[in-house]
Design a protein around this motif. Structure first.
Motif, mmCIF file in Angstrom:
data_model
loop_
_atom_site.group_PDB
_atom_site.id
_atom_site.type_symbol
_atom_site.label_atom_id
_atom_site.label_comp_id
_atom_site.label_asym_id
_atom_site.label_seq_id
_atom_site.Cartn_x
_atom_site.Cartn_y
_atom_site.Cartn_z
ATOM 1 N N TYR A 65 -11.598 11.128 9.186
ATOM 2 C CA TYR A 65 -10.338 10.818 8.514
ATOM 3 C C TYR A 65 -10.496 9.761 7.432
ATOM 4 O O TYR A 65 -9.521 9.154 6.995
ATOM 5 C CB TYR A 65 -9.308 10.363 9.561
ATOM 6 C CG TYR A 65 -9.091 11.389 10.655
ATOM 7 C CD1 TYR A 65 -9.050 12.766 10.354
ATOM 8 C CD2 TYR A 65 -8.924 10.994 11.985
ATOM 9 C CE1 TYR A 65 -8.873 13.690 11.364
ATOM 10 C CE2 TYR A 65 -8.727 11.923 12.985
ATOM 11 C CZ TYR A 65 -8.719 13.273 12.665
ATOM 12 O OH TYR A 65 -8.532 14.208 13.636
ATOM 13 N N ASP A 66 -11.655 9.529 6.980
ATOM 14 C CA ASP A 66 -11.898 8.551 5.909
ATOM 15 C C ASP A 66 -11.377 9.119 4.579
ATOM 16 O O ASP A 66 -11.546 10.310 4.284
ATOM 17 C CB ASP A 66 -13.397 8.245 5.815
ATOM 18 C CG ASP A 66 -13.646 7.039 4.934
ATOM 19 O OD1 ASP A 66 -13.583 7.178 3.710
ATOM 20 O OD2 ASP A 66 -13.949 5.956 5.502
ATOM 21 N N ARG A 67 -10.772 8.267 3.783
ATOM 22 C CA ARG A 67 -10.191 8.679 2.501
ATOM 23 C C ARG A 67 -11.239 9.247 1.573
ATOM 24 O O ARG A 67 -10.994 10.235 0.867
ATOM 25 C CB ARG A 67 -9.492 7.473 1.853
ATOM 26 C CG ARG A 67 -8.859 7.781 0.495
ATOM 27 C CD ARG A 67 -8.157 6.535 -0.017
ATOM 28 N NE ARG A 67 -9.064 5.394 -0.062
ATOM 29 C CZ ARG A 67 -9.939 5.201 -1.075
ATOM 30 N NH1 ARG A 67 -10.035 6.048 -2.072
ATOM 31 N NH2 ARG A 67 -10.730 4.129 -1.059
ATOM 32 N N ARG A 68 -12.415 8.697 1.561
ATOM 33 C CA ARG A 68 -13.433 9.160 0.644
ATOM 34 C C ARG A 68 -13.857 10.595 0.972
ATOM 35 O O ARG A 68 -14.179 11.378 0.088
ATOM 36 C CB ARG A 68 -14.643 8.233 0.718
ATOM 37 C CG ARG A 68 -14.375 6.858 0.099
ATOM 38 C CD ARG A 68 -15.580 5.962 0.281
ATOM 39 N NE ARG A 68 -15.797 5.655 1.708
ATOM 40 C CZ ARG A 68 -16.844 5.002 2.166
ATOM 41 N NH1 ARG A 68 -17.791 4.586 1.322
ATOM 42 N NH2 ARG A 68 -16.950 4.757 3.461
ATOM 43 N N ASP B 181 -11.852 12.867 2.262
ATOM 44 C CA ASP B 181 -10.790 13.749 1.778
ATOM 45 C C ASP B 181 -10.882 13.947 0.275
ATOM 46 O O ASP B 181 -10.707 15.052 -0.249
ATOM 47 C CB ASP B 181 -9.423 13.163 2.153
ATOM 48 C CG ASP B 181 -9.158 13.275 3.653
ATOM 49 O OD1 ASP B 181 -9.817 14.144 4.296
ATOM 50 O OD2 ASP B 181 -8.338 12.515 4.186
ATOM 51 N N GLU B 182 -11.130 12.863 -0.506
ATOM 52 C CA GLU B 182 -11.215 12.966 -1.949
ATOM 53 C C GLU B 182 -12.373 13.844 -2.377
ATOM 54 O O GLU B 182 -12.256 14.670 -3.295
ATOM 55 C CB GLU B 182 -11.368 11.575 -2.566
ATOM 56 C CG GLU B 182 -10.113 10.712 -2.389
ATOM 57 C CD GLU B 182 -10.346 9.293 -2.918
ATOM 58 O OE1 GLU B 182 -11.522 8.987 -3.281
ATOM 59 O OE2 GLU B 182 -9.391 8.508 -2.963
ATOM 60 N N GLY C 34 -9.597 17.843 5.651
ATOM 61 C CA GLY C 34 -8.396 17.982 4.817
ATOM 62 C C GLY C 34 -8.265 19.348 4.183
ATOM 63 O O GLY C 34 -7.141 19.767 3.854
#
Length: 511
Positions: A76-79, A81-82, A143
């Motif tokens: 679930y790390d933002r990086r 997902d990006e 994601g």
């Protein structure tokens, strides 16, 4: 099986000792087993063992919680997902490598697309060794509809320790539940073991006592046979105990008695032959001179012209002269045999004696007239180093040695008309004895004649009288020794004289 008195006493003693020991051992064993079991197997120890399992379970729950948090942090790390949203696999790969560096309990991270295609993967193979770490694969959604497969590792040692502790706790619980049965069982096994030991001890006692009494009975029977005059008896040696020492001493005693009897009988026989030789020499010697003078007188006084008669007289005179000379030689040997002196023993060094006795010996001069001109056998000495002190009559022993060397030279020469061969004179130390040996590479002596060659008037030579080896044996017996005829390593005959050393041999180190 009938037991003797000695065997019954041994068995009774073993039974008494075993019974007393069994009673005390049973009482002590019962008390000791019960107390030991109650000390080791009790409720408090079982509670402690079960408590240790609870500690392990709490630890495993904490490990699982930590693994879930780690998987969540990565998936679930933002990086992540990006990178997935932009389709940048290189950025996603860098993220995964960074995650493995940050979480040392993660061995592999795999990112799959919704179709199942592997989008990115990163792993540390050294963390994936199943012998070192326990592996747990956790799945998390990504994601873009795919998924993260996070392989979390934890050391495997605690799991193995938990397994062993669990097994131990189960065994201990069973022991605690069957305390009464186990105590009685082990006590019964203990008693059975003691009884078996007693039975085995009794059996061993019977066997040992029977073995001892059997050997003593054999000795007693052998003693009776010796008392009846059978000196050929020998008791077999069996074991290394006092009975074996007694057997060895008995055999040595019988052997000494037998050798002494044989020596006495031989000397008595030689004495009788010496008296016979003295009388025979006297009876033969007296008429020899008149016979010789009478024939010479007839030969000298004939003045006739009959040439044929003259030749007859010449031939008769020559034959009589030759036969008289032969008879005089025989008379000389008989007289020499009859006048054998008693040995006057003095301490000497056998090696020096042999070297001195064989110095200057010309084997060619030892050949009989019929073999004159033949290449004589060579004479070699083999004297071992070290002291070989012995009591000898040098003159008598040298005479015996000369006789043996002469016989060996003549035997080799007769067997090899082309000449050559070798005669060896050896001296060495063997235990408490010294050995003087004369051997050759000639034809040897038949085994069935090796004992008879020492009898007076027994000979294998055409011109022999059979007195030489009889003289040699008498000389050896006068020295307290023994002589035997054997086969030489070279193939011929070996005459081995064994004399007692003047000092005891050095004891060997038993170690």
């Amino acid at each position: 099986m009938r037991l003797g008195r000695f065997e019954r006493r041994i068995i009774a003693a073993i039974t008494l000792v075993a019974a007393v020991t069994l009673g005390g051992a049973v009482w002590f064993g019962q008390t000791a087993v019960r107390e030991a079991y109650e000390v080791g197997v009790n409720e408090r120890v079982l509670s402690q063992l079960e408590g240790s399992l609870d500690v392990y379970r709490d630890y495993f729950r904490a490990v699982r919680d930590h693994a879930d948090r780690t998987a969540d942090s990565i998936a679930y790390d933002r990086r992540a997902d990006e990178a997935l949203g932009a389709g940048r696999r290189d950025a996603l790969g860098r993220f995964l490598d960074d995650a493995l560096e940050r979480y040392d309990n993660v061995g592999r991270v795999v990112v799959e697309s919704p179709s199942g295609e592997v989008v990115a993967i990163a792993e540390r193979t050294e963390r994936l060794d199943p012998d070192l770490n326990r592996l747990l694969v956790l799945q998390r959604p990504s994601g873009d509809g795919g998924r993260f497969l996070v392989t979390v590792t934890t050391p495997i040692a605690p799991f193995r320790s938990f397994q062993r502790a669990d097994e131990l706790t189960q065994v201990y619980a069973r022991l605690h539940g069957g305390a009464t049965y186990v105590t009685g069982f082990y006590l019964a096994v203990y008693v059975a073991f003691l009884l078996s030991v007693i039975v085995v001890a009794l059996a061993i006692g019977i066997i040992v006592s029977r073995r001892v009494t059997r050997r003593v009975a054999v000795l007693a029977e052998a003693t009776e046979r010796v008392g009846r005059g059978d000196l050929a008896v020998q008791v077999p040696l069996d074991g290394r105990d006092e009975v074996a020492e007694l057997t060895r001493a008995f055999n040595a005693m019988v052997r000494d008695i037998r050798e002494s009897r044989d020596r006495i009988e031989y000397l008595q026989r030689i004495g009788a032959w010496q008296e016979f030789a003295r009388r025979l020499a006297h009876e033969i010697k007296n008429p020899l001179t008149p016979i010789q003078l009478a024939v010479q007188q007839v030969h000298r006084t004939y003045r006739g012209d009959d040439a044929r008669f003259r030749r007859t007289l010449d031939d008769a005179n020559a034959i009589v002269e030759e036969e008289v000379a032969t008879l005089r030689r025989l008379v000389g040997e008989f007289s020499e045999f009859a006048r054998l002196p008693v040995a006057a023993l003095e301490t000497a060094e056998l090696g020096a004696f042999v070297r001195e006795a064989m110095r200057g010996v010309d084997t060619a001069a030892l050949l009989p007239p019929a073999l004159a001109g033949q290449t004589a056998p060579s004479l070699a000495l083999e004297v071992a180093p070290g002291p070989m002190s012995v009591k000898i009559d040098a003159q008598m022993l040298r005479r015996a040695l000369d006789n043996l060397v002469r016989n060996a030279v003549q035997a080799v020469a007769h067997a090899a008309p082309e000449g050559g061969g070798q005669v060896l004179v050896a001296a060495r130390r063997e235990g408490r004895d010294v050995v003087l040996e004369v051997r050759d590479d000639g034809p040897g002596i038949d085994p069935d004649q090796r004992e008879r060659v020492f009898d007076p008037y027994f000979t294998t030579k055409d011109e022999g009288t059979g007195l030489g080896l009889a003289i040699v044996k008498k000389v050896v017996l006068e020295h307290g020794g023994a002589i035997g005829c054997h086969e030489a390593p070279e193939g011929g005959a070996a005459f081995r004289i064994r004399l007692p050393a003047d000092e005891p041999a050095e004891r060997e180190d038993p170690s």
